[in-house]
Design a protein around this motif. Structure first.
Motif, PDB file in Angstrom:
ATOM      1  N   GLU A 144       0.758  -1.420  -0.101  1.00 31.09           N
ATOM      2  CA  GLU A 144       0.008  -0.057   0.034  1.00 31.09           C
ATOM      3  C   GLU A 144       0.839   1.373   0.089  1.00 31.09           C
ATOM      4  O   GLU A 144       0.472   2.278  -0.563  1.00 31.09           O
ATOM      5  CB  GLU A 144      -0.907  -0.214   1.242  1.00 31.09           C
ATOM      6  N   THR A 145       2.121   1.183   0.605  1.00 26.45           N
ATOM      7  CA  THR A 145       2.746   2.554   0.682  1.00 26.45           C
ATOM      8  C   THR A 145       3.709   2.617  -0.753  1.00 26.45           C
ATOM      9  O   THR A 145       4.097   3.839  -0.829  1.00 26.45           O
ATOM     10  CB  THR A 145       3.925   2.116   1.821  1.00 26.45           C
ATOM     11  N   LEU A 146       3.404   1.644  -1.404  1.00 26.95           N
ATOM     12  CA  LEU A 146       4.035   1.843  -2.974  1.00 26.95           C
ATOM     13  C   LEU A 146       2.893   2.121  -4.000  1.00 26.95           C
ATOM     14  O   LEU A 146       3.359   2.348  -5.204  1.00 26.95           O
ATOM     15  CB  LEU A 146       4.781   0.692  -3.429  1.00 26.95           C
ATOM     16  N   LYS A 147       1.774   2.603  -3.471  1.00 23.60           N
ATOM     17  CA  LYS A 147       0.747   3.164  -4.464  1.00 23.60           C
ATOM     18  C   LYS A 147       1.292   4.212  -5.101  1.00 23.60           C
ATOM     19  O   LYS A 147       1.144   4.638  -6.326  1.00 23.60           O
ATOM     20  CB  LYS A 147      -0.543   3.294  -3.652  1.00 23.60           C
ATOM     21  N   GLN A 148       2.045   5.056  -4.521  1.00 24.85           N
ATOM     22  CA  GLN A 148       2.385   6.161  -5.140  1.00 24.85           C
ATOM     23  C   GLN A 148       3.363   6.075  -6.240  1.00 24.85           C
ATOM     24  O   GLN A 148       3.531   6.992  -7.148  1.00 24.85           O
ATOM     25  CB  GLN A 148       2.992   7.304  -4.124  1.00 24.85           C
ATOM     26  N   HIS A 149       4.047   4.992  -6.261  1.00 26.03           N
ATOM     27  CA  HIS A 149       4.962   4.686  -7.433  1.00 26.03           C
ATOM     28  C   HIS A 149       4.168   3.771  -8.393  1.00 26.03           C
ATOM     29  O   HIS A 149       4.972   3.130  -9.267  1.00 26.03           O
ATOM     30  CB  HIS A 149       6.089   3.988  -6.773  1.00 26.03           C
ATOM     31  N   GLY A 150       2.974   3.545  -8.759  1.00 26.87           N
ATOM     32  CA  GLY A 150       2.118   3.124  -9.626  1.00 26.87           C
ATOM     33  C   GLY A 150       2.049   1.677  -9.271  1.00 26.87           C
ATOM     34  O   GLY A 150       1.423   1.045  -9.981  1.00 26.87           O
TER      35      GLY A 150
END
Length: 265
Positions: A235-241
């Protein structure tokens, strides 16, 4: 999170039997491209073997040349610093590894799949600039890591147990394209994994990120309790696509994201 039986069997066969389940849609063909250790299965409106093979050779040449000058790039299990003047394939691998916190070679298969798909897609658009979007569809699978450019809905099968006939997959709507789905496993294939997970599959817009994250997540999977840690990290990597994650370890599965799971016939 769901519990189920797990055999922890090691599946190391180099044969890609899952490709037998794939059938090209009408007006498309599938073909194989093998260059050294890269083994690609490509679906496109026409056979583009020569261009695909030339692209793979160029990408692998860049990786080999850079690794010879920068040995840490090939051997590091942690991210390496960006380098001025690096070829695009190197820059992409370094960036994906930085996002996931692993070495850049963890992103090699997905990155090659994406760059081959982009090259073929660009060529198709040049050849058929007045055609329908469907005539530009390209799907590239590289050792189980996939990058898709498609105007149609697609289903990407996941393989949590090669010995079983039961297969599930991500249902990928056309509006989610382009999209990559990459996987890592401690029990399937020969890739290096520091964990014990049967499968970690990641869907993301960038294949270098998807491939590197799949490796990182599989490294985290040592016990069933780690499944929830992985989905929280995803979930924390959502900003990276990163769009979705499926993980399986020690009798439990975890799912996170906005793509639906579906049965694959």
């Amino acid at each position: 999170m769901t519990s189920f039986a797990s055999s922890h069997a090691i599946h190391s066969s180099p044969l890609r039997h899952y490709r037998r389940q794939h059938a090209a849609r009408q007006n498309h063909v599938s073909f194989q491209v093998v260059v050294d250790e890269s083994d690609l299965w490509i679906t496109a409106p026409c056979n583009m073997h020569d261009l695909a093979a030339a692209t793979v050779r160029q990408l692998r040449g860049s990786i080999h040349a850079w690794s010879a000058l920068h040995p840490e790039f090939a051997h590091s299990l942690t991210p390496v610093a960006p380098a001025a003047g690096a070829p695009p394939v190197i820059r992409r691998m370094i960036r994906g590894a930085q996002v996931a916190g692993v070495g850049p070679m963890a992103a090699v298969a997905g990155t090659i799949a994406q760059m081959v798909a982009e090259t073929l897609h660009a060529e198709l658009r040049t050849r058929n600039s007045g055609g329908t979007p469907d005539n530009h569809d390209v799907l590239v699978e590289n050792g189980g890591d996939i990058f898709m450019i498609s105007a149609q809905d697609r289903t990407v099968g996941l393989l949590p147990d090669p010995a079983s006939s039961a297969v599930i997959g991500f249902a990928v709507p056309a509006e989610a394209m382009p999209l990559s789905v990459c996987s890592s496993s401690a029990t399937i294939g020969h890739s290096l994994s520091l964990g014990h997970g049967e499968l970690a599959s990641v869907a993301a817009a960038d294949a270098a990120v998807a491939d590197a994250a799949a490796t990182a997540f599989c490294n985290m999977l040592r016990t069933a309790d780690d499944v929830q840690r992985v989905t929280a990290r995803a979930e924390t990597l959502k900003q990276h696509g990163v769009r979705a994650v499926f993980v399986q370890c020690c009798g439990k599965i975890g799912i996170w994201g906005d793509l639906e799971l579906t049965a694959v016939a």
